[in-house]
Every structure is written in structure tokens, then in C-alpha cells.
Design a protein around this motif. Structure first.
Motif, PDB file in Angstrom:
ATOM      1  N   ASN A 132      69.651  51.315  26.516  1.00  0.00           N
ATOM      2  CA  ASN A 132      68.238  51.244  26.874  1.00  0.00           C
ATOM      3  C   ASN A 132      67.876  52.261  27.950  1.00  0.00           C
ATOM      4  O   ASN A 132      66.723  52.712  28.043  1.00  0.00           O
ATOM      5  N   GLU A 133      68.842  52.625  28.792  1.00  0.00           N
ATOM      6  CA  GLU A 133      68.614  53.622  29.842  1.00  0.00           C
ATOM      7  C   GLU A 133      68.861  55.039  29.350  1.00  0.00           C
ATOM      8  O   GLU A 133      68.675  56.008  30.090  1.00  0.00           O
ATOM      9  N   GLY A 134      69.334  55.151  28.113  1.00  0.00           N
ATOM     10  CA  GLY A 134      69.608  56.466  27.532  1.00  0.00           C
ATOM     11  C   GLY A 134      70.929  57.048  27.955  1.00  0.00           C
ATOM     12  O   GLY A 134      71.172  58.248  27.756  1.00  0.00           O
ATOM     13  N   ALA A 135      71.839  56.200  28.484  1.00  0.00           N
ATOM     14  CA  ALA A 135      73.106  56.706  29.006  1.00  0.00           C
ATOM     15  C   ALA A 135      74.174  56.797  27.923  1.00  0.00           C
ATOM     16  O   ALA A 135      75.174  57.517  28.104  1.00  0.00           O
ATOM     17  N   VAL A 136      74.030  56.049  26.812  1.00  0.00           N
ATOM     18  CA  VAL A 136      75.023  56.112  25.743  1.00  0.00           C
ATOM     19  C   VAL A 136      74.295  56.307  24.412  1.00  0.00           C
ATOM     20  O   VAL A 136      73.097  56.043  24.283  1.00  0.00           O
ATOM     21  N   SER A 137      75.065  56.734  23.425  1.00  0.00           N
ATOM     22  CA  SER A 137      74.474  57.009  22.105  1.00  0.00           C
ATOM     23  C   SER A 137      74.381  55.724  21.268  1.00  0.00           C
ATOM     24  O   SER A 137      74.994  54.701  21.580  1.00  0.00           O
ATOM     25  N   ARG A 138      73.609  55.840  20.169  1.00  0.00           N
ATOM     26  CA  ARG A 138      73.511  54.728  19.217  1.00  0.00           C
ATOM     27  C   ARG A 138      74.874  54.402  18.614  1.00  0.00           C
ATOM     28  O   ARG A 138      75.199  53.232  18.386  1.00  0.00           O
ATOM     29  N   GLN A 139      75.701  55.393  18.400  1.00  0.00           N
ATOM     30  CA  GLN A 139      77.027  55.170  17.815  1.00  0.00           C
ATOM     31  C   GLN A 139      77.890  54.298  18.711  1.00  0.00           C
ATOM     32  O   GLN A 139      78.591  53.403  18.246  1.00  0.00           O
ATOM     33  N   ALA A 140      77.841  54.567  20.026  1.00  0.00           N
ATOM     34  CA  ALA A 140      78.623  53.776  20.972  1.00  0.00           C
ATOM     35  C   ALA A 140      78.145  52.327  20.988  1.00  0.00           C
ATOM     36  O   ALA A 140      78.951  51.388  21.069  1.00  0.00           O
ATOM     37  N   LEU A 141      76.806  52.142  20.883  1.00  0.00           N
ATOM     38  CA  LEU A 141      76.269  50.786  20.857  1.00  0.00           C
ATOM     39  C   LEU A 141      76.697  50.061  19.589  1.00  0.00           C
ATOM     40  O   LEU A 141      77.072  48.879  19.634  1.00  0.00           O
ATOM     41  N   ASP A 142      76.678  50.789  18.458  1.00  0.00           N
ATOM     42  CA  ASP A 142      77.077  50.162  17.193  1.00  0.00           C
ATOM     43  C   ASP A 142      78.543  49.745  17.220  1.00  0.00           C
ATOM     44  O   ASP A 142      78.911  48.694  16.700  1.00  0.00           O
ATOM     45  N   GLN A 143      79.391  50.572  17.841  1.00  0.00           N
ATOM     46  CA  GLN A 143      80.810  50.232  17.927  1.00  0.00           C
ATOM     47  C   GLN A 143      81.016  48.980  18.785  1.00  0.00           C
ATOM     48  O   GLN A 143      81.841  48.118  18.460  1.00  0.00           O
ATOM     49  N   ALA A 144      80.249  48.881  19.869  1.00  0.00           N
ATOM     50  CA  ALA A 144      80.355  47.711  20.744  1.00  0.00           C
ATOM     51  C   ALA A 144      79.890  46.454  20.015  1.00  0.00           C
ATOM     52  O   ALA A 144      80.495  45.375  20.151  1.00  0.00           O
ATOM     53  N   GLN A 145      78.821  46.591  19.209  1.00  0.00           N
ATOM     54  CA  GLN A 145      78.321  45.435  18.473  1.00  0.00           C
ATOM     55  C   GLN A 145      79.318  44.993  17.398  1.00  0.00           C
ATOM     56  O   GLN A 145      79.520  43.803  17.187  1.00  0.00           O
ATOM     57  N   THR A 146      79.964  45.960  16.734  1.00  0.00           N
ATOM     58  CA  THR A 146      80.965  45.619  15.724  1.00  0.00           C
ATOM     59  C   THR A 146      82.127  44.861  16.350  1.00  0.00           C
ATOM     60  O   THR A 146      82.610  43.862  15.810  1.00  0.00           O
ATOM     61  N   GLY A 147      82.571  45.339  17.511  1.00  0.00           N
ATOM     62  CA  GLY A 147      83.655  44.649  18.206  1.00  0.00           C
ATOM     63  C   GLY A 147      83.268  43.237  18.593  1.00  0.00           C
ATOM     64  O   GLY A 147      84.081  42.302  18.487  1.00  0.00           O
ATOM     65  N   TYR A 148      81.997  43.080  19.008  1.00  0.00           N
ATOM     66  CA  TYR A 148      81.511  41.752  19.377  1.00  0.00           C
ATOM     67  C   TYR A 148      81.467  40.828  18.150  1.00  0.00           C
ATOM     68  O   TYR A 148      81.897  39.671  18.221  1.00  0.00           O
ATOM     69  N   ASP A 149      80.944  41.327  17.035  1.00  0.00           N
ATOM     70  CA  ASP A 149      80.843  40.508  15.815  1.00  0.00           C
ATOM     71  C   ASP A 149      82.209  40.053  15.318  1.00  0.00           C
ATOM     72  O   ASP A 149      82.395  38.901  14.902  1.00  0.00           O
ATOM     73  N   VAL A 150      83.184  40.966  15.352  1.00  0.00           N
ATOM     74  CA  VAL A 150      84.533  40.616  14.907  1.00  0.00           C
ATOM     75  C   VAL A 150      85.150  39.572  15.832  1.00  0.00           C
ATOM     76  O   VAL A 150      85.771  38.588  15.381  1.00  0.00           O
ATOM     77  N   ALA A 151      84.993  39.766  17.127  1.00  0.00           N
ATOM     78  CA  ALA A 151      85.557  38.825  18.097  1.00  0.00           C
ATOM     79  C   ALA A 151      84.917  37.446  17.955  1.00  0.00           C
ATOM     80  O   ALA A 151      85.598  36.424  18.060  1.00  0.00           O
ATOM     81  N   LYS A 152      83.595  37.426  17.709  1.00  0.00           N
ATOM     82  CA  LYS A 152      82.912  36.142  17.548  1.00  0.00           C
ATOM     83  C   LYS A 152      83.391  35.414  16.289  1.00  0.00           C
ATOM     84  O   LYS A 152      83.593  34.194  16.303  1.00  0.00           O
ATOM     85  N   ALA A 153      83.576  36.168  15.206  1.00  0.00           N
ATOM     86  CA  ALA A 153      84.056  35.554  13.962  1.00  0.00           C
ATOM     87  C   ALA A 153      85.451  34.973  14.154  1.00  0.00           C
ATOM     88  O   ALA A 153      85.749  33.860  13.679  1.00  0.00           O
ATOM     89  N   ASN A 154      86.319  35.717  14.852  1.00  0.00           N
ATOM     90  CA  ASN A 154      87.675  35.202  15.095  1.00  0.00           C
ATOM     91  C   ASN A 154      87.653  33.970  15.988  1.00  0.00           C
ATOM     92  O   ASN A 154      88.418  33.019  15.782  1.00  0.00           O
ATOM     93  N   PHE A 155      86.755  33.983  16.978  1.00  0.00           N
ATOM     94  CA  PHE A 155      86.655  32.837  17.875  1.00  0.00           C
ATOM     95  C   PHE A 155      86.130  31.605  17.132  1.00  0.00           C
ATOM     96  O   PHE A 155      86.639  30.489  17.319  1.00  0.00           O
ATOM     97  N   ASP A 156      85.115  31.799  16.288  1.00  0.00           N
ATOM     98  CA  ASP A 156      84.576  30.675  15.520  1.00  0.00           C
ATOM     99  C   ASP A 156      85.638  30.084  14.589  1.00  0.00           C
ATOM    100  O   ASP A 156      85.715  28.856  14.411  1.00  0.00           O
ATOM    101  N   ALA A 157      86.457  30.959  13.992  1.00  0.00           N
ATOM    102  CA  ALA A 157      87.517  30.482  13.109  1.00  0.00           C
ATOM    103  C   ALA A 157      88.561  29.693  13.894  1.00  0.00           C
ATOM    104  O   ALA A 157      89.029  28.638  13.451  1.00  0.00           O
ATOM    105  N   ALA A 158      88.935  30.203  15.062  1.00  0.00           N
ATOM    106  CA  ALA A 158      89.913  29.501  15.888  1.00  0.00           C
ATOM    107  C   ALA A 158      89.348  28.170  16.388  1.00  0.00           C
ATOM    108  O   ALA A 158      90.063  27.156  16.451  1.00  0.00           O
ATOM    109  N   LYS A 159      88.057  28.162  16.693  1.00  0.00           N
ATOM    110  CA  LYS A 159      87.417  26.946  17.172  1.00  0.00           C
ATOM    111  C   LYS A 159      87.370  25.879  16.074  1.00  0.00           C
ATOM    112  O   LYS A 159      87.571  24.688  16.337  1.00  0.00           O
ATOM    113  N   SER A 160      87.118  26.309  14.837  1.00  0.00           N
ATOM    114  CA  SER A 160      87.016  25.352  13.733  1.00  0.00           C
ATOM    115  C   SER A 160      88.350  24.684  13.417  1.00  0.00           C
ATOM    116  O   SER A 160      88.374  23.594  12.831  1.00  0.00           O
TER     117      SER A 160
END
Length: 353
Positions: free
Chosen positions: A134-162
Motif C-alpha cells: 500500500n505504501e508502494g515499497a514492494v511489488s505486486r509479485q511479492a504481495l502475491d507470494q506472501a498471500q500464497t504462503g499464507y493460504d497454504v499455511a492456513k489450509a495446513n493449519f485447518d487440516a491439522a486442527k480438524s
């Protein structure tokens, strides 16, 4: 003197002899009369009889069944871990997604805390990347990579929780809990059963000869031998299209509404009565009237006050009446009680006129 004495003794003896002969003759006639009377009484038999008539005959069969809820599910564990908490009891109502069992989150089979740590770290990275983007300090690609890592981690956590927080797959009443706190959850065994018991399913098996007599929507009566006065009306709603390989029988299912007090429970053994066939204007007689003679069915027909054995051909029966295919006609009078004492030509007296 001697001759007079002989004559004196002879007269009474002759008189006694004549009296004896008369008494014996009279007794003989009386015995003969009694014998004749007894014979006449024995040859006349009192029986009960009915007229052969036309009426509707319904063939029904009763099958043993096992009950299930309209919706029913077993709750199972995915891993073998110690049970730490049970959040419901038998009879409780639970909703889809409610946590039923909690397992040991720090156990050897559990990956809950590892997955949770990775997820929390990925969540922080993603939030930081969004602020930098939002401050223009990183690119869209870097944000997308961070979001992918978050989505994968959340899916693994939900599976472990279940795996350690086991939820109910359907809404319904808890009908069985098979474990206690401290037990090791076995993935091969159901921990509990949840069912919707407002409506119930009765499952039963039939032989191949009976299959053609079943159809969807066919009426059925469901009852338990523990309380035969409680009978619920239901309908056949599912027919198996193939036989069980081991038993060579076909599974049928009937659906019915449970009683207001939910008397029928999943797992109960019940009886299902189904009307298999109906014949209108069938020629019927009481089943009790049929006599087996030389491996043939027959009845004692009454004609002019005498009984005569008549061979008949029978059809379907409802357990009380039986169809007569040949050998009788409507209006014939047959014996229903007292057949064991009859033979052809026996004079009968009908006691139930």
C-alpha cells in the motif's frame, strides 16, 4: 317217599332255571339296546361349518429389519490420539460443525502446534506485505507470494486442527457415544453416532422370489415386538438393484415418521409388514378348515347332513384365510371344527348355525 322228595326238589330247580333264563334274556336285550344307542350317538358328530365365499384376499409378509435415522453418520477420528474432551452426551442435539471430540494436540500423531506456528508466521508476513504494498515499497509479485504462503499455511493449519477437533458432520441427536475421556481414538472404530430421528429408515432383506412384488411407494407397517401396539405407517422408498454376494438377498428400505416421543431408535430391531399381493373376489375358506390327506389339501364338504372329503387346490393365504383355486364353489358348506372325527358318510350336526 323217595320219589316224592325228588319231585319236591325238582320243581323249585326248574322254576329257578326258567327265571335265570328270563333274566339273562332281558339283560341281553338291554345291553343290545344300549349298544345300538351308543353306536347311533357315536356315528353322529357335532361340528362347526361355514359357507365358501368370495372376498378380497391380501397376501402380506413380515420381515426383520434394522432401524436408522433418516440421516445418520458415524463420527470417526483420522489419527490415533488420546481423547481429552467430549462436548456432548447421548440424547443431546448437535449442529453440523459443532466440535464433538477434542484430542491431545501435543501428541505424537498431532501436528497442530507446528501447523499453528507456521500459519501465524505466514499471517504476519502477509499483513506486513500488504502494508508495504500500500505504501508502494514492494511489488505486486511479492504481495502475491506472501498471500500464497499464507493460504497454504492456513489450509495446513485447518487440516491439522480438524484432526484434533472432531466435529459433527450432520445436525441431529446423539444416539451413541462409544468412548470415554482418556481412551485412544481408533481411526477404524466410530467414536459416536449422530442421527436425525424425526423420520426413520427400516432396512431389511428379501429373497429373489419376493423382489417382483415390491415397488417404490408401497405401503408398509413398522412395529417392534417389544411394543407391538405401536405401529407406524411407512412406504418403501428404495429397492436394491443387485443381490448381496454373500446372502443372495436384496436390500429394501422403508421410510416412516417416528412417534412424538421418538420411541423408535437407531439400531433397534423391528418388523416390517408389507402387503405383497391383493386379489379381489377370491374364493376363500378359513385356513383351519384345510385337512392334509396323502400329501394333498382337502376339506370336509357337508351334503345332505353328511360329510365327504373333497380334494382342493389352494393359492395364496394371509395366515387366516386361504384361496381355493379348484375343488369348491361359492356357497358350499365346509367343516371348520371337528374334522378329525370325520370320514366319508359321517352324519354331522352343525353346532354354529
Amino acid at each position: 317217599m323217595k320219589k316224592i322228595l325228588e319231585n319236591y326238589l325238582t320243581a323249585p330247580m326248574l322254576t329257578g332255571l326258567i327265571l335265570s333264563v328270563f333274566v339273562l334274556y332281558a339283560c341281553g336285550e338291554k345291553a343290545q339296546d344300549n349298544k345300538q344307542s351308543k353306536t347311533e350317538y357315536t356315528d353322529t358328530i357335532s361340528v362347526e361349518a361355514v359357507d365358501v365365499q368370495l372376498q378380497e384376499l391380501v397376501l402380506s409378509k413380515t420381515f426383520s429389519s434394522t432401524l436408522e435415522g433418516e440421516e445418520q453418520a458415524n463420527i470417526v477420528s483420522k489419527i490415533a490420539e488420546r481423547i481429552m474432551k467430549i462436548n456432548a452426551r447421548v440424547g443431546d442435539y448437535v449442529k453440523t460443525g459443532d466440535v464433538f471430540f477434542e484430542l491431545d494436540k501435543s501428541g505424537a500423531q498431532s501436528q497442530f502446534y507446528q501447523a499453528q506456528a507456521v500459519f501465524l508466521n505466514a499471517q504476519k508476513d502477509f499483513e506486513r506485505m500488504k502494508n508495504l504494498f500500500n505504501e508502494g515499497a514492494v511489488s505486486r509479485q511479492a504481495l502475491d507470494q506472501a498471500q500464497t504462503g499464507y493460504d497454504v499455511a492456513k489450509a495446513n493449519f485447518d487440516a491439522a486442527k480438524s484432526t484434533v477437533e472432531i466435529t459433527s458432520p450432520i445436525s441431529g441427536v446423539v444416539t451413541a457415544i462409544n468412548v470415554n475421556i482418556g481412551d485412544l481414538a481408533n481411526p477404524q472404530m466410530p467414536l459416536a453416532t449422530v442421527a436425525n430421528i424425526g423420520r426413520m429408515k427400516a432396512k431389511f432383506n428379501v429373497g429373489e422370489s419376493d423382489v417382483p412384488s415390491f415397488y417404490v411407494g408401497q405401503p408398509a407397517q413398522i412395529f417392534s415386538e417389544m411394543n407391538p401396539d405401536v405401529v407406524q405407517e411407512g412406504k418403501i422408498f428404495q429397492l436394491s438393484k443387485s443381490a448381496n454376494i454373500q446372502s443372495r438377498t436384496f436390500e429394501m428400505q422403508a421410510m416412516f415418521s417416528n412417534t412424538k416421543d421418538r420411541w423408535f431408535k437407531p439400531g433397534m430391531f423391528c418388523r416390517v409388514n408389507v402387503n405383497m399381493k391383493t386379489k379381489k373376489d377370491a374364493l376363500v375358506i378359513p385356513l383351519a378348515a384345510v385337512v392334509k390327506l396323502n400329501s394333498s389339501d382337502g376339506v370336509y364338504l357337508i351334503n345332505d347332513g353328511k360329510s365327504y372329503y373333497k380334494t382342493i387346490t389352494t393359492g395364496i393365504t394371509d395366515g387366516k384365510f386361504i384361496e381355493v383355486i379348484s375343488g369348491l364353489k361359492a356357497g358350499d358348506k365346509i367343516v371348520t371344527l371337528g374334522m378329525n372325527n370325520l370320514k366319508d358318510g359321517t352324519v354331522v350336526v352343525i353346532s354354529n348355525k
